[in-house]
Design a protein around this motif. Structure first.
Motif, PDB file in Angstrom:
ATOM      1  N   LEU A   1       0.811  -1.217   0.000  1.00 21.22           N
ATOM      2  CA  LEU A   1       0.000   0.000   0.000  1.00 21.22           C
ATOM      3  C   LEU A   1       0.848   1.273   0.000  1.00 21.22           C
ATOM      4  O   LEU A   1       0.559   2.184  -0.798  1.00 21.22           O
ATOM      5  CB  LEU A   1      -0.970  -0.006   1.181  1.00 21.22           C
ATOM      6  N   PRO A   2       1.895   1.416   0.821  1.00 24.09           N
ATOM      7  CA  PRO A   2       2.694   2.651   0.772  1.00 24.09           C
ATOM      8  C   PRO A   2       3.319   2.896  -0.598  1.00 24.09           C
ATOM      9  O   PRO A   2       3.394   4.045  -1.057  1.00 24.09           O
ATOM     10  CB  PRO A   2       3.767   2.424   1.847  1.00 24.09           C
ATOM     11  N   ASP A   3       3.764   1.819  -1.263  1.00 21.88           N
ATOM     12  CA  ASP A   3       4.346   1.968  -2.599  1.00 21.88           C
ATOM     13  C   ASP A   3       3.281   2.420  -3.598  1.00 21.88           C
ATOM     14  O   ASP A   3       3.534   3.291  -4.444  1.00 21.88           O
ATOM     15  CB  ASP A   3       4.962   0.649  -3.071  1.00 21.88           C
ATOM     16  N   LEU A   4       2.095   1.833  -3.520  1.00 18.52           N
ATOM     17  CA  LEU A   4       1.000   2.216  -4.405  1.00 18.52           C
ATOM     18  C   LEU A   4       0.618   3.664  -4.184  1.00 18.52           C
ATOM     19  O   LEU A   4       0.394   4.418  -5.153  1.00 18.52           O
ATOM     20  CB  LEU A   4      -0.206   1.305  -4.173  1.00 18.52           C
ATOM     21  N   GLN A   5       0.524   4.080  -2.936  1.00 20.22           N
ATOM     22  CA  GLN A   5       0.177   5.466  -2.640  1.00 20.22           C
ATOM     23  C   GLN A   5       1.210   6.426  -3.221  1.00 20.22           C
ATOM     24  O   GLN A   5       0.856   7.445  -3.820  1.00 20.22           O
ATOM     25  CB  GLN A   5       0.052   5.654  -1.121  1.00 20.22           C
ATOM     26  N   GLU A   6       2.479   6.092  -3.063  1.00 16.14           N
ATOM     27  CA  GLU A   6       3.549   6.943  -3.595  1.00 16.14           C
ATOM     28  C   GLU A   6       3.477   7.010  -5.114  1.00 16.14           C
ATOM     29  O   GLU A   6       3.673   8.072  -5.720  1.00 16.14           O
ATOM     30  CB  GLU A   6       4.903   6.400  -3.147  1.00 16.14           C
ATOM     31  N   SER A   7       3.176   5.875  -5.731  1.00 12.10           N
ATOM     32  CA  SER A   7       3.067   5.831  -7.188  1.00 12.10           C
ATOM     33  C   SER A   7       1.909   6.691  -7.686  1.00 12.10           C
ATOM     34  O   SER A   7       2.060   7.494  -8.614  1.00 12.10           O
ATOM     35  CB  SER A   7       2.874   4.378  -7.646  1.00 12.10           C
ATOM     36  N   LEU A   8       0.744   6.536  -7.072  1.00 15.74           N
ATOM     37  CA  LEU A   8      -0.423   7.302  -7.510  1.00 15.74           C
ATOM     38  C   LEU A   8      -0.259   8.795  -7.241  1.00 15.74           C
ATOM     39  O   LEU A   8      -0.648   9.628  -8.070  1.00 15.74           O
ATOM     40  CB  LEU A   8      -1.682   6.769  -6.831  1.00 15.74           C
ATOM     41  N   VAL A   9       0.323   9.139  -6.098  1.00 14.29           N
ATOM     42  CA  VAL A   9       0.550  10.559  -5.813  1.00 14.29           C
ATOM     43  C   VAL A   9       1.437  11.186  -6.882  1.00 14.29           C
ATOM     44  O   VAL A   9       1.229  12.337  -7.289  1.00 14.29           O
ATOM     45  CB  VAL A   9       1.157  10.732  -4.406  1.00 14.29           C
ATOM     46  N   SER A  10       2.416  10.422  -7.388  1.00 16.06           N
ATOM     47  CA  SER A  10       3.280  10.960  -8.443  1.00 16.06           C
ATOM     48  C   SER A  10       2.504  11.224  -9.728  1.00 16.06           C
ATOM     49  O   SER A  10       2.896  12.073 -10.534  1.00 16.06           O
ATOM     50  CB  SER A  10       4.457  10.014  -8.712  1.00 16.06           C
ATOM     51  N   SER A  11       1.392  10.515  -9.930  1.00 17.94           N
ATOM     52  CA  SER A  11       0.552  10.787 -11.095  1.00 17.94           C
ATOM     53  C   SER A  11      -0.384  11.969 -10.830  1.00 17.94           C
ATOM     54  O   SER A  11      -0.638  12.779 -11.716  1.00 17.94           O
ATOM     55  CB  SER A  11      -0.265   9.553 -11.481  1.00 17.94           C
TER      56      SER A  11
ATOM     57  N   ASP B   1      -6.943  -3.164   3.232  1.00 13.09           N
ATOM     58  CA  ASP B   1      -6.482  -1.781   3.318  1.00 13.09           C
ATOM     59  C   ASP B   1      -6.308  -1.160   1.933  1.00 13.09           C
ATOM     60  O   ASP B   1      -6.669   0.009   1.711  1.00 13.09           O
ATOM     61  CB  ASP B   1      -5.150  -1.710   4.073  1.00 13.09           C
ATOM     62  N   MET B   2      -5.756  -1.941   1.008  1.00 10.03           N
ATOM     63  CA  MET B   2      -5.564  -1.428  -0.342  1.00 10.03           C
ATOM     64  C   MET B   2      -6.903  -1.211  -1.044  1.00 10.03           C
ATOM     65  O   MET B   2      -7.093  -0.219  -1.748  1.00 10.03           O
ATOM     66  CB  MET B   2      -4.684  -2.383  -1.160  1.00 10.03           C
ATOM     67  N   LYS B   3      -7.851  -2.122  -0.843  1.00 10.96           N
ATOM     68  CA  LYS B   3      -9.170  -1.970  -1.454  1.00 10.96           C
ATOM     69  C   LYS B   3      -9.879  -0.726  -0.910  1.00 10.96           C
ATOM     70  O   LYS B   3     -10.486   0.032  -1.684  1.00 10.96           O
ATOM     71  CB  LYS B   3     -10.019  -3.215  -1.162  1.00 10.96           C
ATOM     72  N   ILE B   4      -9.802  -0.496   0.385  1.00 14.80           N
ATOM     73  CA  ILE B   4     -10.415   0.691   0.985  1.00 14.80           C
ATOM     74  C   ILE B   4      -9.794   1.964   0.406  1.00 14.80           C
ATOM     75  O   ILE B   4     -10.502   2.920   0.057  1.00 14.80           O
ATOM     76  CB  ILE B   4     -10.259   0.664   2.522  1.00 14.80           C
ATOM     77  N   TYR B   5      -8.460   1.953   0.283  1.00 14.83           N
ATOM     78  CA  TYR B   5      -7.763   3.121  -0.276  1.00 14.83           C
ATOM     79  C   TYR B   5      -8.192   3.385  -1.717  1.00 14.83           C
ATOM     80  O   TYR B   5      -8.509   4.521  -2.086  1.00 14.83           O
ATOM     81  CB  TYR B   5      -6.255   2.906  -0.194  1.00 14.83           C
TER      82      TYR B   5
END
Length: 272
Positions: free
Chosen positions: A19-29, A50-54
């Protein structure tokens, strides 16, 4: 569902993504200097709660245009094809690859979009990358820029860094979609099909994506079956694109190197 823009970013997530990696990736977009694009995400099998909720929250707040999920893991190639088939049917003009753990430069989409608008004969453009590791170290990896140089480079290495690919719709009209029987070599099969079907390649001479190289990724690259399939595929590339006989010997040496333990592979990736 109505299409709002001409560009769509396609991404897949699966159970092993963090999840932290995904969040960082999406924020960069989200922080792109040019933000006229939609984001489509395919959940490839069951993901963490947690990832599904996010992700559901990101759809709700409008950051993600489309979120698809299913309980069965079909693999990256099949998942990308599902998103592409939908996006193509909606008549998007450009298709942008993005991974769930990599980080885009804030000008990535702006620069690649402008390049494609200025060069209508190009079907796909990639870029240089910065590889970064769990220990914080980094390495710049550069790629040839012109179609002829990229094709020649493909005799020994990947044509483009898959996570940097910015496609025009014409690429898939010519080459078709991803090979679902690729054993994690979906990008190499796609590049081969592109060259065989007269797609035009280019690469932007600047690192536009930071690529995460985790210990798990290096371990998977050391799996014998994957390396054997890659060895056979690269022999097919050399044969079909009529490269030199010496490239077969080079391919065999690379196969031997990639069969080494992951800790040795990590050192080789850093010094290569």
């Amino acid at each position: 569902m109505k299409k709002d823009r001409e560009i769509v970013v396609i991404m897949c997530v699966y159970i092993n993504d963090k999840l932290p990696d995904l969040q960082e990736s999406l924020v960069s977009s989200y922080r792109q200097s040019f933000n006229e694009f939609d984001i489509f995400i395919q959940c490839d099998g069951i993901i963490s709660n947690d990832m599904k909720i996010y992700l559901d929250a990101e759809v709700e707040n409008g950051h993600i245009k489309l979120l698809r999920d299913r309980d069965v893991n079909f693999g990256l190639a099949a998942s990308l094809n599902e998103l592409l088939e939908l996006a193509i049917s909606m008549k998007y003009k450009y298709f942008v690859r993005m991974d769930a753990d990599d980080i885009c430069n804030s000008d990535r989409i702006k620069k690649q979009f402008q390049f494609m608008e200025d060069n209508p004969s190009i079907d796909v453009v990639g870029s240089d990358i910065v590889e970064f590791y769990d220990d914080g170290s980094e390495k710049l990896v550069t790629y040839p820029n012109t179609h002829e140089e990229i094709k020649s480079h493909f005799a020994k290495k990947t044509a483009l860094a898959h996570v940097t690919a910015f496609f025009r719709g014409s690429f898939f009209e010519k080459s078709g979609l991803y090979n679902i029987n690729s054993n994690r070599n979906e990008d190499q099969w796609l590049w081969l099909s592109g060259f065989l079907n007269e797609c035009n390649f280019a690469s932007f001479p600047e690192p536009l994506v930071n690529v995460r190289l985790s210990a798990g990724l290096l371990s998977r690259r050391g799996e014998f079956k994957h390396n054997w399939d890659t060895f056979l595929l690269r022999n097919s590339i050399i044969f079909k694109l009529k490269f030199s006989i010496f490239d077969y010997f080079y391919n065999f040496i690379i196969f031997l190197i990639k069969s080494l333990p992951s800790q040795i592979l990590k050192l080789i990736y850093k010094v290569r």
